[in-house]
Design an enzyme around this catalytic site. Structure first.
Site, PDB file in Angstrom:
ATOM      1  N   THR A 251       0.828  -1.211   0.000  1.00  0.00           N
ATOM      2  CA  THR A 251       0.000   0.000   0.000  1.00  0.00           C
ATOM      3  C   THR A 251       0.864   1.263   0.000  1.00  0.00           C
ATOM      4  OG1 THR A 251      -1.694  -1.218   1.196  1.00  0.00           O
ATOM      5  CG2 THR A 251      -1.884   1.175   1.210  1.00  0.00           C
ATOM      6  N   GLU A 252       0.449   2.233  -0.807  1.00  0.00           N
ATOM      7  CA  GLU A 252       1.111   3.545  -0.846  1.00  0.00           C
ATOM      8  C   GLU A 252       0.021   4.610  -0.843  1.00  0.00           C
ATOM      9  OE1 GLU A 252       3.882   3.893  -4.056  1.00  0.00           O
ATOM     10  OE2 GLU A 252       4.784   1.935  -3.667  1.00  0.00           O
TER      11      GLU A 252
ATOM     12  N   SER B 182      -6.661   0.548  -2.796  1.00  0.00           N
ATOM     13  CA  SER B 182      -7.387  -0.467  -3.583  1.00  0.00           C
ATOM     14  C   SER B 182      -6.763  -0.614  -4.963  1.00  0.00           C
ATOM     15  CB  SER B 182      -8.856  -0.052  -3.732  1.00  0.00           C
ATOM     16  OG  SER B 182      -9.452   0.085  -2.463  1.00  0.00           O
TER      17      SER B 182
ATOM     18  N   SER C 154       1.445  -3.508   8.366  1.00  0.00           N
ATOM     19  CA  SER C 154       1.324  -4.262   9.622  1.00  0.00           C
ATOM     20  C   SER C 154       2.646  -4.938   9.956  1.00  0.00           C
ATOM     21  CB  SER C 154       0.257  -5.350   9.505  1.00  0.00           C
ATOM     22  OG  SER C 154      -0.980  -4.793   9.193  1.00  0.00           O
TER      23      SER C 154
ATOM     24  N   ARG D 250     -27.812 -10.682  33.703  1.00  0.00           N
ATOM     25  CA  ARG D 250     -28.228  -9.283  33.913  1.00  0.00           C
ATOM     26  C   ARG D 250     -29.747  -9.237  34.160  1.00  0.00           C
ATOM     27  NH1 ARG D 250     -27.801  -4.269  35.817  1.00  0.00           N
ATOM     28  NH2 ARG D 250     -28.776  -2.718  34.468  1.00  0.00           N
TER      29      ARG D 250
ATOM     30  N   ILE E   7     -26.767  -5.780  23.399  1.00  0.00           N
ATOM     31  CA  ILE E   7     -27.305  -6.675  24.431  1.00  0.00           C
ATOM     32  C   ILE E   7     -26.710  -6.326  25.795  1.00  0.00           C
ATOM     33  CG2 ILE E   7     -27.245  -9.078  25.276  1.00  0.00           C
ATOM     34  CD1 ILE E   7     -27.547  -9.987  22.349  1.00  0.00           C
TER      35      ILE E   7
ATOM     36  N   GLY F  46     -25.805  -3.405  26.852  1.00  0.00           N
ATOM     37  CA  GLY F  46     -26.134  -2.054  27.317  1.00  0.00           C
ATOM     38  C   GLY F  46     -24.887  -1.229  27.600  1.00  0.00           C
TER      39      GLY F  46
ATOM     40  N   GLU G 197      -6.995  -6.259   3.646  1.00  0.00           N
ATOM     41  CA  GLU G 197      -6.879  -7.430   2.739  1.00  0.00           C
ATOM     42  C   GLU G 197      -7.827  -7.296   1.546  1.00  0.00           C
ATOM     43  OE1 GLU G 197      -4.516  -9.482   4.329  1.00  0.00           O
ATOM     44  OE2 GLU G 197      -4.319 -10.384   2.350  1.00  0.00           O
TER      45      GLU G 197
HETATM   46  C1  LIG Z   1      -5.008  -2.005  10.061  1.00  0.00           C
HETATM   47  C2  LIG Z   1      -4.483  -2.041   8.671  1.00  0.00           C
HETATM   48  C3  LIG Z   1      -3.437  -2.878   8.358  1.00  0.00           C
HETATM   49  C4  LIG Z   1      -2.939  -2.900   7.048  1.00  0.00           C
HETATM   50  N1  LIG Z   1      -1.854  -3.694   6.769  1.00  0.00           N
HETATM   51  C5  LIG Z   1      -1.284  -3.630   5.530  1.00  0.00           C
HETATM   52  C6  LIG Z   1      -0.085  -4.347   5.251  1.00  0.00           C
HETATM   53  O1  LIG Z   1       0.453  -5.058   6.096  1.00  0.00           O
HETATM   54  N2  LIG Z   1       0.475  -4.212   4.027  1.00  0.00           N
HETATM   55  C7  LIG Z   1      -0.087  -3.440   3.044  1.00  0.00           C
HETATM   56  O2  LIG Z   1       0.468  -3.385   1.966  1.00  0.00           O
HETATM   57  N3  LIG Z   1      -1.226  -2.753   3.289  1.00  0.00           N
HETATM   58  C8  LIG Z   1      -1.844  -2.823   4.507  1.00  0.00           C
HETATM   59  N4  LIG Z   1      -2.985  -2.109   4.777  1.00  0.00           N
HETATM   60  C9  LIG Z   1      -3.574  -1.283   3.736  1.00  0.00           C
HETATM   61  C10 LIG Z   1      -4.889  -1.846   3.223  1.00  0.00           C
HETATM   62  O3  LIG Z   1      -4.637  -2.926   2.380  1.00  0.00           O
HETATM   63  C11 LIG Z   1      -5.624  -0.681   2.528  1.00  0.00           C
HETATM   64  O4  LIG Z   1      -6.049   0.209   3.548  1.00  0.00           O
HETATM   65  C12 LIG Z   1      -6.797  -1.157   1.735  1.00  0.00           C
HETATM   66  O5  LIG Z   1      -6.392  -1.914   0.622  1.00  0.00           O
HETATM   67  C13 LIG Z   1      -7.655   0.017   1.227  1.00  0.00           C
HETATM   68  O6  LIG Z   1      -6.884   1.029   0.674  1.00  0.00           O
HETATM   69  P1  LIG Z   1      -7.121   2.535   1.146  1.00  0.00           P
HETATM   70  O7  LIG Z   1      -7.115   2.562   2.612  1.00  0.00           O
HETATM   71  O8  LIG Z   1      -6.157   3.381   0.416  1.00  0.00           O
HETATM   72  O9  LIG Z   1      -8.596   2.875   0.682  1.00  0.00           O
HETATM   73  P2  LIG Z   1      -9.021   3.388  -0.762  1.00  0.00           P
HETATM   74  O10 LIG Z   1      -8.511   2.480  -1.821  1.00  0.00           O
HETATM   75  O11 LIG Z   1      -8.707   4.819  -0.862  1.00  0.00           O
HETATM   76  O12 LIG Z   1     -10.602   3.219  -0.688  1.00  0.00           O
HETATM   77  C14 LIG Z   1     -11.462   4.151  -0.046  1.00  0.00           C
HETATM   78  C15 LIG Z   1     -12.897   3.694  -0.281  1.00  0.00           C
HETATM   79  O13 LIG Z   1     -13.166   3.679  -1.711  1.00  0.00           O
HETATM   80  C16 LIG Z   1     -13.582   2.388  -2.107  1.00  0.00           C
HETATM   81  N5  LIG Z   1     -13.104   2.107  -3.454  1.00  0.00           N
HETATM   82  C17 LIG Z   1     -11.835   2.248  -3.935  1.00  0.00           C
HETATM   83  N6  LIG Z   1     -11.801   1.874  -5.217  1.00  0.00           N
HETATM   84  C18 LIG Z   1     -13.050   1.468  -5.568  1.00  0.00           C
HETATM   85  C19 LIG Z   1     -13.653   0.947  -6.766  1.00  0.00           C
HETATM   86  N7  LIG Z   1     -12.961   0.749  -7.878  1.00  0.00           N
HETATM   87  N8  LIG Z   1     -14.983   0.666  -6.738  1.00  0.00           N
HETATM   88  C20 LIG Z   1     -15.697   0.846  -5.606  1.00  0.00           C
HETATM   89  N9  LIG Z   1     -15.192   1.320  -4.441  1.00  0.00           N
HETATM   90  C21 LIG Z   1     -13.883   1.621  -4.425  1.00  0.00           C
HETATM   91  C22 LIG Z   1     -12.967   1.447  -1.073  1.00  0.00           C
HETATM   92  O14 LIG Z   1     -13.633   0.193  -1.061  1.00  0.00           O
HETATM   93  C23 LIG Z   1     -13.132   2.258   0.205  1.00  0.00           C
HETATM   94  O15 LIG Z   1     -14.437   2.128   0.691  1.00  0.00           O
HETATM   95  C24 LIG Z   1      -3.513  -2.081   6.051  1.00  0.00           C
HETATM   96  C25 LIG Z   1      -4.587  -1.239   6.388  1.00  0.00           C
HETATM   97  C26 LIG Z   1      -5.067  -1.211   7.677  1.00  0.00           C
HETATM   98  C27 LIG Z   1      -6.202  -0.288   7.992  1.00  0.00           C
END
Ligand SMILES: Cc1cc2nc3c(=O)[nH]c(=O)nc-3n(C[C@H](O)[C@H](O)[C@H](O)COP(=O)(O)OP(=O)(O)OC[C@H]3O[C@@H](n4cnc5c(N)ncnc54)[C@H](O)[C@@H]3O)c2cc1C
Length: 376
Positions: free
Chosen positions: A123-124, A129, A155, A263, A332, A334, A358
């Site tokens: 992720t960057e 996504s 993570s 309860r 449940i 409260g 994921e």
């Molecule tokens: C606790 C945690 C641990 C993580 N661990 C890791 C890790 O170990 N390694 C790693 O690489 N990443 C990790 N991640 C990153 C994680 O994989 C991303 O947060 C996730 O893939 C979503 O990307 P984003 O947060 O940029 O959301 P975005 O991609 O910006 O999405 C924002 C919203 O838009 C929606 N959306 C985006 N594109 C579309 C589309 N084409 N159609 C419909 N809806 C869309 C999404 O579903 C979401 O609701 C972690 C994230 C968290 C929160």
């Protein structure tokens, strides 16, 4: 034996049950409060063989299959998400599937024994996504690759090594390669931890690569085809999250039902009110449906079938269900359900993370929909 698991597998599940009750349960609340990774529990899980459930015996693992892993992950998640994370050794899968012999020799045994842990960094800021839209680059220099970029939300940031994606060709289709980057490589550093709603103890932070030199032999899979490496772990990753969601729902359900029995309001236990009984019935129905789907899908994987669509369905259904069930559990209980001492709200917070990690649930729907309406 249910779903055809062997006596040996049942034995492992029993060991996990005892570990969950005697060692994870007393620690789960503390991990949630401190948000520190419980290294001693990870070491103990490895000692019990739980870090190598999917790793074949020749590499020091149990080679027990996905159904066993799902059941054990579910059992441990009943104490909180941290339980499931003790079992999930996600990096073992891509190494097994696309790693070179040398990479297998270097990492698999040590992953199974708990000597090392590995995370993944895809992720960057520009690529959540949209995982292919990365900006991290890797440029070949002799027998090393030089990586530059920032990965976010990673993570297990204190792990020993990471599978990292980087652009190796701006013009080639894909143009992304995957590398095993060890924390001691020059140019590797990490940022401060994110404070998250749940999934505490998982050490989420940013990972920086500044002229980070990675030996050429640490490339995983084929140059410019690095997304295949990512894809090779997706089914297992989704099933891990689904099993964790199932366990969280069960843990919250059990605690809410126990609370409802004791309860007393209006002169009787709240469990006597029909609305509470129906809440519990709905929760159990939701749990059992998802459980059947997860067990069936894991069994199919173990039988050598493709589960790409089914694992997306499991991830979607299980995480939505866990959010519903843990929310109901809070209701449940409260006011008690909202308190740290009650211990129910922790399940609700942990569950809320799962529809996002994921691959978000919206992306899971896209994956499922593509199998219904394939592109012509
Ligand atoms: C606790 C945690 C641990 C993580 N661990 C890791 C890790 O170990 N390694 C790693 O690489 N990443 C990790 N991640 C990153 C994680 O994989 C991303 O947060 C996730 O893939 C979503 O990307 P984003 O947060 O940029 O959301 P975005 O991609 O910006 O999405 C924002 C919203 O838009 C929606 N959306 C985006 N594109 C579309 C589309 N084409 N159609 C419909 N809806 C869309 C999404 O579903 C979401 O609701 C972690 C994230 C968290 C929160």
């Amino acid at each position: 034996m249910a779903f055809g698991i062997t006596e040996e597998q049942q034995l492992m599940i029993n060991i996990a049950r005892e570990f969950a009750a005697n060692e994870v349960r007393p620690r789960a609340k503390q991990v949630d409060i401190t948000d520190e990774r419980p290294l001693d529990l990870f070491a103990r899980a490895a000692e019990l063989g739980l870090r190598g459930i999917l790793i074949p015996e020749e590499w020091g693992g149990l080679g027990a299959g996905l159904l066993t892993q799902a059941m054990i992950s579910e059992t441990l998640a009943q104490e909180g998400y941290i339980g499931a994370s003790l079992v999930n050794n996600l990096m073992a899968t891509p190494i097994l599937k696309v790693g070179t012999q040398k990479q297998k020799e270097k990492y698999l045994q040590r992953l199974a024994s708990g000597e090392i842990s590995m995370g993944f960094g895809f992720t960057e800021a520009s690529a959540g996504s949209d995982a292919a839209n990365i900006e991290t680059t890797a440029v070949k220099d002799g027998d090393t690759w030089v990586l530059n970029g920032t990965k976010i939300f990673i993570s297990m940031i204190n792990a020993d090594a990471f599978l990292v994606s980087a652009k190796t060709n701006e013009t080639a289709p894909g143009g992304i390669s995957s590398f095993i980057v060890e924390k001691d490589f020059p140019g590797f550093s990490i940022g401060g931890h994110y404070k998250k709603i749940g999934m505490h103890g998982s050490d989420t932070a940013d990972l920086y690569l500044k002229n980070c030199r990675v030996p050429a032999e640490n490339m995983m899979g084929v140059e410019n085809k690095g997304l295949h490496v990512v894809l090779s772990a997706l089914d297992i990753g989704r099933m891990n999250i689904a099993s964790a969601a199932l366990g969280l729902a069960e843990g919250a359900y059990e605690r809410a039902v126990a609370y409802a029995r004791q309860r007393v309001q209006f002169g009787k236990p709240i469990a006597h009110f029909q609305v509470i009984q129906h809440y519990a019935a709905d929760m159990l129905k939701d749990i059992e449906l998802v459980k059947a789907m997860i067990y069936r899908t894991a069994s199919r994987y173990d039988a050598g079938e493709s589960i790409s669509r089914e694992s997306a369905i499991c991830k979607l259904a299980a995480t939505e269900m866990a959010c519903r069930v843990t929310d109901r559990a809070v209701q449940i209980c409260g006011g008690y359900g909202l308190t740290e001492d009650g211990g129910i709200e922790r399940y609700f917070r942990d569950a809320r993370v799962l529809p996002i990690v994921e691959g978000t649930n919206e992306i899971q729907k896209m994956i499922i929909a593509r199998t219904i309406f394939p592109k012509k």
